[in-house]
Design a protein around this motif. Structure first.
Motif, PDB file in Angstrom:
ATOM      1  N   ILE A 128      15.826 -17.867  24.187  1.00  0.00           N
ATOM      2  CA  ILE A 128      16.909 -18.559  24.877  1.00  0.00           C
ATOM      3  C   ILE A 128      18.157 -17.693  24.902  1.00  0.00           C
ATOM      4  O   ILE A 128      18.496 -17.031  23.921  1.00  0.00           O
ATOM      5  N   LYS A 129      18.852 -17.709  26.024  1.00  0.00           N
ATOM      6  CA  LYS A 129      20.163 -17.069  26.105  1.00  0.00           C
ATOM      7  C   LYS A 129      21.146 -17.930  25.312  1.00  0.00           C
ATOM      8  O   LYS A 129      21.330 -19.108  25.618  1.00  0.00           O
ATOM      9  N   LEU A 130      21.768 -17.367  24.302  1.00  0.00           N
ATOM     10  CA  LEU A 130      22.626 -18.166  23.427  1.00  0.00           C
ATOM     11  C   LEU A 130      23.751 -18.903  24.175  1.00  0.00           C
ATOM     12  O   LEU A 130      24.051 -20.053  23.845  1.00  0.00           O
ATOM     13  N   PRO A 131      24.381 -18.296  25.211  1.00  0.00           N
ATOM     14  CA  PRO A 131      25.400 -19.057  25.942  1.00  0.00           C
ATOM     15  C   PRO A 131      24.825 -20.268  26.691  1.00  0.00           C
ATOM     16  O   PRO A 131      25.587 -21.164  27.080  1.00  0.00           O
ATOM     17  N   GLU A 132      23.485 -20.293  26.896  1.00  0.00           N
ATOM     18  CA  GLU A 132      22.852 -21.394  27.627  1.00  0.00           C
ATOM     19  C   GLU A 132      22.243 -22.429  26.688  1.00  0.00           C
ATOM     20  O   GLU A 132      21.545 -23.342  27.136  1.00  0.00           O
ATOM     21  N   LEU A 133      22.512 -22.312  25.384  1.00  0.00           N
ATOM     22  CA  LEU A 133      21.853 -23.172  24.408  1.00  0.00           C
ATOM     23  C   LEU A 133      22.149 -24.646  24.645  1.00  0.00           C
ATOM     24  O   LEU A 133      21.255 -25.494  24.584  1.00  0.00           O
ATOM     25  N   ARG A 134      23.408 -24.972  24.934  1.00  0.00           N
ATOM     26  CA  ARG A 134      23.770 -26.375  25.169  1.00  0.00           C
ATOM     27  C   ARG A 134      23.035 -26.931  26.392  1.00  0.00           C
ATOM     28  O   ARG A 134      22.494 -28.043  26.352  1.00  0.00           O
ATOM     29  N   ARG A 135      23.003 -26.166  27.476  1.00  0.00           N
ATOM     30  CA  ARG A 135      22.273 -26.594  28.678  1.00  0.00           C
ATOM     31  C   ARG A 135      20.782 -26.752  28.390  1.00  0.00           C
ATOM     32  O   ARG A 135      20.147 -27.704  28.855  1.00  0.00           O
ATOM     33  N   PHE A 136      20.238 -25.800  27.634  1.00  0.00           N
ATOM     34  CA  PHE A 136      18.808 -25.834  27.336  1.00  0.00           C
ATOM     35  C   PHE A 136      18.429 -27.135  26.635  1.00  0.00           C
ATOM     36  O   PHE A 136      17.467 -27.811  27.012  1.00  0.00           O
ATOM     37  N   PHE A 137      19.186 -27.531  25.613  1.00  0.00           N
ATOM     38  CA  PHE A 137      18.857 -28.755  24.901  1.00  0.00           C
ATOM     39  C   PHE A 137      19.155 -29.991  25.732  1.00  0.00           C
ATOM     40  O   PHE A 137      18.448 -31.005  25.629  1.00  0.00           O
ATOM     41  N   ALA A 138      20.197 -29.938  26.553  1.00  0.00           N
ATOM     42  CA  ALA A 138      20.515 -31.094  27.400  1.00  0.00           C
ATOM     43  C   ALA A 138      19.368 -31.399  28.360  1.00  0.00           C
ATOM     44  O   ALA A 138      19.021 -32.565  28.584  1.00  0.00           O
ATOM     45  N   TRP A 139      18.765 -30.353  28.940  1.00  0.00           N
ATOM     46  CA  TRP A 139      17.641 -30.541  29.852  1.00  0.00           C
ATOM     47  C   TRP A 139      16.314 -30.633  29.110  1.00  0.00           C
ATOM     48  O   TRP A 139      15.383 -31.313  29.566  1.00  0.00           O
ATOM     49  N   GLY A 140      16.205 -29.953  27.972  1.00  0.00           N
ATOM     50  CA  GLY A 140      14.929 -29.875  27.280  1.00  0.00           C
ATOM     51  C   GLY A 140      14.559 -31.095  26.466  1.00  0.00           C
ATOM     52  O   GLY A 140      13.390 -31.468  26.392  1.00  0.00           O
ATOM     53  N   ARG A 141      15.542 -31.763  25.845  1.00  0.00           N
ATOM     54  CA  ARG A 141      15.219 -32.901  24.988  1.00  0.00           C
ATOM     55  C   ARG A 141      14.522 -34.026  25.753  1.00  0.00           C
ATOM     56  O   ARG A 141      13.550 -34.605  25.247  1.00  0.00           O
ATOM     57  N   PRO A 142      14.943 -34.392  26.972  1.00  0.00           N
ATOM     58  CA  PRO A 142      14.187 -35.416  27.707  1.00  0.00           C
ATOM     59  C   PRO A 142      12.753 -34.982  28.017  1.00  0.00           C
ATOM     60  O   PRO A 142      11.831 -35.813  28.000  1.00  0.00           O
ATOM     61  N   VAL A 143      12.557 -33.680  28.287  1.00  0.00           N
ATOM     62  CA  VAL A 143      11.197 -33.187  28.539  1.00  0.00           C
ATOM     63  C   VAL A 143      10.363 -33.283  27.267  1.00  0.00           C
ATOM     64  O   VAL A 143       9.183 -33.652  27.303  1.00  0.00           O
ATOM     65  N   GLU A 144      10.972 -32.946  26.119  1.00  0.00           N
ATOM     66  CA  GLU A 144      10.261 -33.071  24.847  1.00  0.00           C
ATOM     67  C   GLU A 144       9.743 -34.493  24.662  1.00  0.00           C
ATOM     68  O   GLU A 144       8.593 -34.710  24.253  1.00  0.00           O
ATOM     69  N   ARG A 145      10.588 -35.473  24.949  1.00  0.00           N
ATOM     70  CA  ARG A 145      10.171 -36.872  24.781  1.00  0.00           C
ATOM     71  C   ARG A 145       9.075 -37.229  25.772  1.00  0.00           C
ATOM     72  O   ARG A 145       8.161 -37.999  25.449  1.00  0.00           O
ATOM     73  N   GLN A 146       9.153 -36.683  26.996  1.00  0.00           N
ATOM     74  CA  GLN A 146       8.127 -36.948  27.996  1.00  0.00           C
ATOM     75  C   GLN A 146       6.762 -36.449  27.524  1.00  0.00           C
ATOM     76  O   GLN A 146       5.753 -37.154  27.616  1.00  0.00           O
ATOM     77  N   VAL A 147       6.729 -35.212  27.006  1.00  0.00           N
ATOM     78  CA  VAL A 147       5.467 -34.647  26.523  1.00  0.00           C
ATOM     79  C   VAL A 147       4.974 -35.439  25.310  1.00  0.00           C
ATOM     80  O   VAL A 147       3.794 -35.795  25.219  1.00  0.00           O
ATOM     81  N   ARG A 148       5.867 -35.717  24.378  1.00  0.00           N
ATOM     82  CA  ARG A 148       5.512 -36.458  23.157  1.00  0.00           C
ATOM     83  C   ARG A 148       4.875 -37.797  23.480  1.00  0.00           C
ATOM     84  O   ARG A 148       3.907 -38.216  22.821  1.00  0.00           O
ATOM     85  N   ASP A 149       5.407 -38.492  24.489  1.00  0.00           N
ATOM     86  CA  ASP A 149       4.965 -39.842  24.809  1.00  0.00           C
ATOM     87  C   ASP A 149       3.849 -39.884  25.844  1.00  0.00           C
ATOM     88  O   ASP A 149       3.386 -40.972  26.204  1.00  0.00           O
ATOM     89  N   SER A 150       3.397 -38.740  26.338  1.00  0.00           N
ATOM     90  CA  SER A 150       2.348 -38.729  27.358  1.00  0.00           C
ATOM     91  C   SER A 150       1.024 -39.202  26.763  1.00  0.00           C
ATOM     92  O   SER A 150       0.586 -38.702  25.723  1.00  0.00           O
ATOM     93  N   PRO A 151       0.357 -40.166  27.405  1.00  0.00           N
ATOM     94  CA  PRO A 151      -0.917 -40.652  26.867  1.00  0.00           C
ATOM     95  C   PRO A 151      -2.029 -39.606  26.915  1.00  0.00           C
ATOM     96  O   PRO A 151      -3.030 -39.741  26.207  1.00  0.00           O
ATOM     97  N   GLY A 152      -1.859 -38.557  27.715  1.00  0.00           N
ATOM     98  CA  GLY A 152      -2.882 -37.524  27.824  1.00  0.00           C
ATOM     99  C   GLY A 152      -2.829 -36.474  26.742  1.00  0.00           C
ATOM    100  O   GLY A 152      -3.755 -35.679  26.601  1.00  0.00           O
ATOM    101  N   ALA A 153      -1.750 -36.463  25.948  1.00  0.00           N
ATOM    102  CA  ALA A 153      -1.589 -35.457  24.898  1.00  0.00           C
ATOM    103  C   ALA A 153      -2.054 -36.029  23.559  1.00  0.00           C
ATOM    104  O   ALA A 153      -1.584 -37.085  23.130  1.00  0.00           O
TER     105      ALA A 153
END
Length: 238
Positions: A128-153
């Motif tokens: 990760i580009k360190l200056p983009e860390l805040r953006r990365f987590f802002a966009w990434g955390r909802p995706v993490e929850r999506q993958v975690r909660d997927s019935p196919g995983a």
């Protein structure tokens, strides 16, 4: 035949810290080890700044091996390998790569194909580009929850190596179910729905990349060994 492996194990904190700092040097000292990533597990969807983001004793290792014999030797004879042998791991056949990170960029973009109903393992690795860390987590955390909660995983987790290495690992019942998650299709899909989180994050990454290096790797699971947090049989039988 060359293989990859992904390991989960509980490791003494000091040993885990040493591996995070200097684990990459193992490629020069361990016979048959071609690439290794040592990472600390984290809780998918956890706050960006929390103890759940770096769980030092819960260790993940992603590795590329010259052969299964080299992996077997490491697990039996190497001090750190014996800790991994007491945990869980899956052995993997490489199928496809998107993007590239240093050390894995020599993998061919594609060496085979998979049927839609086959079980599949996906690994992402990013710097990760360190200056983009805040953006990365802002966009990434909802995706993490999506993958975690997927019935196919059947298993989905993330791991980090501070300050800027991030990885995800997921086991899926089928290629089709994984694709539906990535593309925002399947049950509950629709504009603005939770199913669209991954697709939306990919669009945002194209607009302004979070990463200096990023790759997604797809694997066919070969065999599963041990247990993790009381679970075995994590990899579906094809």
């Amino acid at each position: 035949m060359g293989i990859h492996s992904f390991h989960l194990a509980t490791v003494p904190p000091l040993l885990a810290a040493r591996a995070l700092v200097g684990g990459a040097r193992e490629t020069a000292s361990v016979a048959g080890l071609e690439h290794v990533e040592h990472l600390s597990l984290m809780t998918l969807g956890a706050p960006a700044v929390s103890l759940e983001r770096v769980q030092l004793r819960r260790h993940a290792v992603f590795a590329q091996w010259e052969s299964e014999a080299a992996l077997d030797s490491y697990l039996a004879r190497h001090a750190f390998g014996r800790h991994l042998a007491a945990g869980w791991h899956v052995r993997l056949e490489f199928v496809r790569r998107w993007g590239a990170v240093s050390g894995l960029d020599r993998l061919r973009p594609r060496v085979g194909s998979m049927e839609p109903d086959e079980p599949v393992v996906a690994v992402t690795l990013a710097h990760i580009k360190l200056p983009e860390l805040r953006r990365f987590f802002a966009w990434g955390r909802p995706v993490e929850r999506q993958v975690r909660d997927s019935p196919g995983a059947t298993l989905a987790l993330a791991a980090v190596r501070p300050p800027r290495t991030f990885s995800t690992f997921s086991v899926w019942r089928s290629v089709q179910e994984m694709r539906e998650m990535v593309e925002g299709h399947g049950a509950g899909a629709g504009v603005g729905s939770a199913a669209q989180r991954h697709a939306g994050a990919m669009v945002e990454r194209e607009r302004r990349d979070f990463h200096s290096e990023f790759t997604t790797l797809r694997f066919r699971p070969l065999s599963e060994h041990g247990s993790w947090q009381g679970r075995s049989g994590i990899v579906p039988q094809g």
